[in-house]
Design a protein around this motif. Structure first.
Motif, PDB file in Angstrom:
ATOM      1  N   ARG A 193       3.935   7.644  11.005  1.00  0.00           N
ATOM      2  CA  ARG A 193       3.669   6.751  11.808  1.00  0.00           C
ATOM      3  C   ARG A 193       2.486   5.758  11.320  1.00  0.00           C
ATOM      4  NH1 ARG A 193       5.344   7.618  17.010  1.00  0.00           N
ATOM      5  NH2 ARG A 193       5.036   5.463  17.393  1.00  0.00           N
ATOM      6  N   ARG A 194       2.439   4.671  12.076  1.00  0.00           N
ATOM      7  CA  ARG A 194       1.419   3.615  11.561  1.00  0.00           C
ATOM      8  C   ARG A 194      -0.052   4.185  11.366  1.00  0.00           C
ATOM      9  NH1 ARG A 194       2.142  -1.893  11.487  1.00  0.00           N
ATOM     10  NH2 ARG A 194       4.208  -2.441  10.379  1.00  0.00           N
ATOM     11  N   ARG A 195      -0.515   4.606  12.310  1.00  0.00           N
ATOM     12  CA  ARG A 195      -2.113   5.129  12.262  1.00  0.00           C
ATOM     13  C   ARG A 195      -2.289   5.780  10.813  1.00  0.00           C
ATOM     14  NH1 ARG A 195      -4.395   3.615  16.711  1.00  0.00           N
ATOM     15  NH2 ARG A 195      -3.422   3.556  18.902  1.00  0.00           N
ATOM     16  N   ARG A 196      -1.447   6.838  10.665  1.00  0.00           N
ATOM     17  CA  ARG A 196      -1.638   7.520   9.268  1.00  0.00           C
ATOM     18  C   ARG A 196      -1.562   6.727   8.318  1.00  0.00           C
ATOM     19  NH1 ARG A 196      -0.837  12.826   7.305  1.00  0.00           N
ATOM     20  NH2 ARG A 196      -2.188  13.071   5.764  1.00  0.00           N
ATOM     21  N   PHE A 197      -0.466   5.755   8.174  1.00  0.00           N
ATOM     22  CA  PHE A 197      -0.230   4.682   6.921  1.00  0.00           C
ATOM     23  C   PHE A 197      -1.451   3.967   6.806  1.00  0.00           C
ATOM     24  CE2 PHE A 197       1.099   0.440   5.643  1.00  0.00           C
ATOM     25  CZ  PHE A 197       1.831   0.752   4.662  1.00  0.00           C
TER      26      PHE A 197
ATOM     27  N   GLY B  67       2.249 -10.441  -4.630  1.00  0.00           N
ATOM     28  CA  GLY B  67       1.721 -11.657  -4.741  1.00  0.00           C
ATOM     29  C   GLY B  67       1.497 -12.433  -3.261  1.00  0.00           C
ATOM     30  N   ASP B  68       1.472 -13.504  -3.531  1.00  0.00           N
ATOM     31  CA  ASP B  68       1.262 -14.347  -2.180  1.00  0.00           C
ATOM     32  C   ASP B  68       2.654 -14.846  -1.457  1.00  0.00           C
ATOM     33  OD1 ASP B  68      -1.418 -14.237  -2.487  1.00  0.00           O
ATOM     34  OD2 ASP B  68      -1.566 -15.974  -3.994  1.00  0.00           O
ATOM     35  N   GLU B  69       3.605 -14.472  -1.771  1.00  0.00           N
ATOM     36  CA  GLU B  69       4.944 -14.779  -1.054  1.00  0.00           C
ATOM     37  C   GLU B  69       5.652 -13.458  -0.479  1.00  0.00           C
ATOM     38  OE1 GLU B  69       5.893 -18.046  -0.712  1.00  0.00           O
ATOM     39  OE2 GLU B  69       4.019 -18.574  -1.876  1.00  0.00           O
ATOM     40  N   LEU B  70       5.938 -13.674   0.594  1.00  0.00           N
ATOM     41  CA  LEU B  70       6.689 -12.386   1.305  1.00  0.00           C
ATOM     42  C   LEU B  70       7.923 -12.239   0.452  1.00  0.00           C
ATOM     43  CD1 LEU B  70       7.127 -11.859   5.000  1.00  0.00           C
ATOM     44  CD2 LEU B  70       9.154 -11.973   3.717  1.00  0.00           C
ATOM     45  N   SER B  71       8.381 -10.992   0.352  1.00  0.00           N
ATOM     46  CA  SER B  71       9.466 -10.544  -0.455  1.00  0.00           C
ATOM     47  C   SER B  71      10.136  -9.487   0.543  1.00  0.00           C
ATOM     48  CB  SER B  71       9.384  -9.979  -1.659  1.00  0.00           C
ATOM     49  OG  SER B  71       8.483  -8.534  -1.637  1.00  0.00           O
ATOM     50  N   VAL B  72      11.325  -9.001  -0.054  1.00  0.00           N
ATOM     51  CA  VAL B  72      12.168  -7.922   0.823  1.00  0.00           C
ATOM     52  C   VAL B  72      11.274  -6.534   0.629  1.00  0.00           C
ATOM     53  CG1 VAL B  72      14.396  -9.044   0.717  1.00  0.00           C
ATOM     54  CG2 VAL B  72      13.738  -7.654  -1.306  1.00  0.00           C
ATOM     55  N   LEU B  73      10.596  -6.462  -0.589  1.00  0.00           N
ATOM     56  CA  LEU B  73       9.653  -5.215  -0.633  1.00  0.00           C
ATOM     57  C   LEU B  73       8.704  -5.290   0.557  1.00  0.00           C
ATOM     58  CD1 LEU B  73       8.472  -2.949  -2.052  1.00  0.00           C
ATOM     59  CD2 LEU B  73       7.166  -4.608  -3.368  1.00  0.00           C
ATOM     60  N   ASP B  74       8.289  -6.236   1.012  1.00  0.00           N
ATOM     61  CA  ASP B  74       7.307  -6.200   2.223  1.00  0.00           C
ATOM     62  C   ASP B  74       7.889  -5.746   3.434  1.00  0.00           C
ATOM     63  OD1 ASP B  74       4.909  -7.358   0.824  1.00  0.00           O
ATOM     64  OD2 ASP B  74       6.213  -8.883   0.666  1.00  0.00           O
ATOM     65  N   LEU B  75       9.290  -6.309   3.585  1.00  0.00           N
ATOM     66  CA  LEU B  75      10.058  -5.955   4.813  1.00  0.00           C
ATOM     67  C   LEU B  75      10.384  -4.361   4.810  1.00  0.00           C
ATOM     68  CD1 LEU B  75      12.596  -8.911   4.826  1.00  0.00           C
ATOM     69  CD2 LEU B  75      10.566  -8.543   6.299  1.00  0.00           C
ATOM     70  N   TYR B  76      10.785  -3.927   3.577  1.00  0.00           N
ATOM     71  CA  TYR B  76      11.194  -2.644   3.318  1.00  0.00           C
ATOM     72  C   TYR B  76       9.742  -1.516   3.770  1.00  0.00           C
ATOM     73  CZ  TYR B  76      14.417   0.435   0.769  1.00  0.00           C
ATOM     74  OH  TYR B  76      15.260   1.453   0.619  1.00  0.00           O
ATOM     75  N   VAL B  77       8.753  -2.148   3.319  1.00  0.00           N
ATOM     76  CA  VAL B  77       7.485  -1.229   3.540  1.00  0.00           C
ATOM     77  C   VAL B  77       6.975  -1.470   5.091  1.00  0.00           C
ATOM     78  CG1 VAL B  77       4.895  -0.922   3.276  1.00  0.00           C
ATOM     79  CG2 VAL B  77       6.704  -1.199   1.199  1.00  0.00           C
TER      80      VAL B  77
ATOM     81  N   VAL C 147      -4.155   6.204   4.867  1.00  0.00           N
ATOM     82  CA  VAL C 147      -3.757   6.336   3.439  1.00  0.00           C
ATOM     83  C   VAL C 147      -3.293   5.091   2.411  1.00  0.00           C
ATOM     84  CG1 VAL C 147      -3.084   8.866   4.174  1.00  0.00           C
ATOM     85  CG2 VAL C 147      -1.274   6.916   3.855  1.00  0.00           C
ATOM     86  N   ALA C 148      -3.105   4.018   3.005  1.00  0.00           N
ATOM     87  CA  ALA C 148      -2.648   2.852   2.389  1.00  0.00           C
ATOM     88  C   ALA C 148      -3.248   1.671   3.074  1.00  0.00           C
ATOM     89  CB  ALA C 148      -1.117   2.635   2.824  1.00  0.00           C
ATOM     90  N   PRO C 149      -4.839   1.561   2.769  1.00  0.00           N
ATOM     91  CA  PRO C 149      -5.225   0.197   3.399  1.00  0.00           C
ATOM     92  C   PRO C 149      -5.214  -0.982   2.977  1.00  0.00           C
ATOM     93  CG  PRO C 149      -7.037   1.881   2.110  1.00  0.00           C
ATOM     94  CD  PRO C 149      -5.626   2.794   2.239  1.00  0.00           C
ATOM     95  N   LYS C 150      -4.829  -1.039   1.728  1.00  0.00           N
ATOM     96  CA  LYS C 150      -4.144  -2.191   1.099  1.00  0.00           C
ATOM     97  C   LYS C 150      -2.934  -2.713   1.593  1.00  0.00           C
ATOM     98  CE  LYS C 150      -5.066  -0.999  -3.289  1.00  0.00           C
ATOM     99  NZ  LYS C 150      -4.967  -0.880  -4.796  1.00  0.00           N
ATOM    100  N   MET C 151      -2.125  -2.009   1.695  1.00  0.00           N
ATOM    101  CA  MET C 151      -0.757  -2.315   2.099  1.00  0.00           C
ATOM    102  C   MET C 151      -0.779  -2.384   3.680  1.00  0.00           C
ATOM    103  SD  MET C 151       2.152  -0.586   0.058  1.00  0.00           S
ATOM    104  CE  MET C 151       1.789   1.203   0.377  1.00  0.00           C
ATOM    105  N   ALA C 152      -1.909  -1.956   4.519  1.00  0.00           N
ATOM    106  CA  ALA C 152      -2.053  -1.878   6.003  1.00  0.00           C
ATOM    107  C   ALA C 152      -2.026  -3.343   6.495  1.00  0.00           C
ATOM    108  CB  ALA C 152      -3.035  -1.249   6.518  1.00  0.00           C
ATOM    109  N   GLU C 153      -2.768  -4.348   5.456  1.00  0.00           N
ATOM    110  CA  GLU C 153      -3.161  -5.702   5.702  1.00  0.00           C
ATOM    111  C   GLU C 153      -1.771  -6.598   5.469  1.00  0.00           C
ATOM    112  OE1 GLU C 153      -6.061  -6.784   6.987  1.00  0.00           O
ATOM    113  OE2 GLU C 153      -6.322  -4.691   7.097  1.00  0.00           O
TER     114      GLU C 153
ATOM    115  N   ALA D  64       0.087   7.080  -0.243  1.00  0.00           N
ATOM    116  CA  ALA D  64      -1.145   6.855  -0.820  1.00  0.00           C
ATOM    117  C   ALA D  64      -1.241   6.573  -2.100  1.00  0.00           C
ATOM    118  CB  ALA D  64      -2.013   8.134  -0.426  1.00  0.00           C
ATOM    119  N   LEU D  65      -0.379   7.256  -2.869  1.00  0.00           N
ATOM    120  CA  LEU D  65       0.036   6.898  -4.387  1.00  0.00           C
ATOM    121  C   LEU D  65       0.364   5.507  -4.692  1.00  0.00           C
ATOM    122  CD1 LEU D  65       1.898  10.077  -5.310  1.00  0.00           C
ATOM    123  CD2 LEU D  65      -0.418   9.464  -6.131  1.00  0.00           C
ATOM    124  N   MET D  66       1.340   5.087  -3.773  1.00  0.00           N
ATOM    125  CA  MET D  66       1.602   3.470  -3.902  1.00  0.00           C
ATOM    126  C   MET D  66       0.491   2.502  -3.837  1.00  0.00           C
ATOM    127  SD  MET D  66       4.805   1.481  -1.908  1.00  0.00           S
ATOM    128  CE  MET D  66       5.026  -0.240  -2.483  1.00  0.00           C
ATOM    129  N   ASP D  67      -0.382   2.907  -2.761  1.00  0.00           N
ATOM    130  CA  ASP D  67      -1.484   1.729  -2.554  1.00  0.00           C
ATOM    131  C   ASP D  67      -2.515   1.940  -3.438  1.00  0.00           C
ATOM    132  OD1 ASP D  67      -2.330   0.508  -0.030  1.00  0.00           O
ATOM    133  OD2 ASP D  67      -4.232   1.366  -0.359  1.00  0.00           O
TER     134      ASP D  67
END
Length: 217
Positions: A177-181, A158-168, A184-190, A144-147
């Motif tokens: 698990r994902r439902r909780r994620f 940004g608009d390019e996939l990175s290893v950060l996106d794979l990590y998350v 708490v993290a609706p922006k990163m959920a997308e 949640a803090l990150m989001d």
């Protein structure tokens, strides 16, 4: 010396993040699975490779060993810039990319050393249950803090996939698990849904971290 990388890991574990990066980079690699129904740490073959008995461990074509998932991902992105899996030095998104690449193992990934065997820090089932419950809440709090502090485009920095996106994407499938994620993290959920659906990774996810019934929690 070898013609490619050798990756020690197991399905569903942190090595999946590194393996996904290698797939997107188009790099040849040999996979050594250590689980076989047990935790990788229980595999005695692994002690000589990484005395910490933690995956991932990556043997480079030079024969050098790398451990620590964030270090491996950053190194791979640097060695294979043509894949575009990290903002390069000087890019406006570089600072935030590095910030969150360090945040993930420091604040979240480290919680799983405790959760995987709470008896390391607690004495008795009741105390272990408290640790498991509180670490799950801490993980959710960190997501949640990150989001709240990221401003994603199509992806986190940004608009390019990175290893950060794979990590998350991979870590968000672990406890709680994902439902909780998603809550708490609706922006990163997308973002993680976008990575889940990346056609370049469809066969890989099916083999190494399949979307089976109930996978979201």
């Amino acid at each position: 010396m070898s013609d490619g990388y050798v990756l020690y890991g197991a399905p569903g574990f942190g090595s999946v993040i590194v393996e996904a990066a290698l797939v997107l980079m188009g790099q040849a690699y040999e996979r050594v699975d250590l689980a076989h129904g047990r935790w990788p740490a229980d595999d005695e073959r692994f002690v000589a490779v990484n005395p910490l008995k933690q995956v991932p461990a990556l043997v480079l074509p030079s024969g050098e060993l790398m451990t620590e998932s964030a270090a491996i991902l950053l190194w791979l992105a640097e060695q294979h810039p043509q894949a575009g899996l990290a903002p390069p030095p000087g890019d406006p998104g570089r600072g935030q990319f590095l910030r969150w690449m360090v945040y993930l193992p420091a604040q979240i990934y480290s919680m799983f050393w405790v959760r995987d065997a709470p008896s390391r820090l607690a004495d008795g089932e009741a105390a272990e249950a408290v640790i498991k419950a509180r670490t799950a809440e801490r993980i959710a709090e960190c997501w949640a803090l990150m989001d709240r502090q990221v401003s994603p485009g199509r992806y986190i920095v940004g608009d390019e996939l990175s290893v950060l996106d794979l990590y998350v994407t991979v870590m968000s499938r672990w406890t709680p698990r994902r439902r909780r994620f998603y809550e708490v993290a609706p922006k990163m959920a997308e973002v993680v849904r976008r990575v889940d659906a990346d056609p370049r990774l469809a066969a890989f996810w099916a083999e190494r971290m399949p979307f089976e019934d109930g996978w979201e929690g």
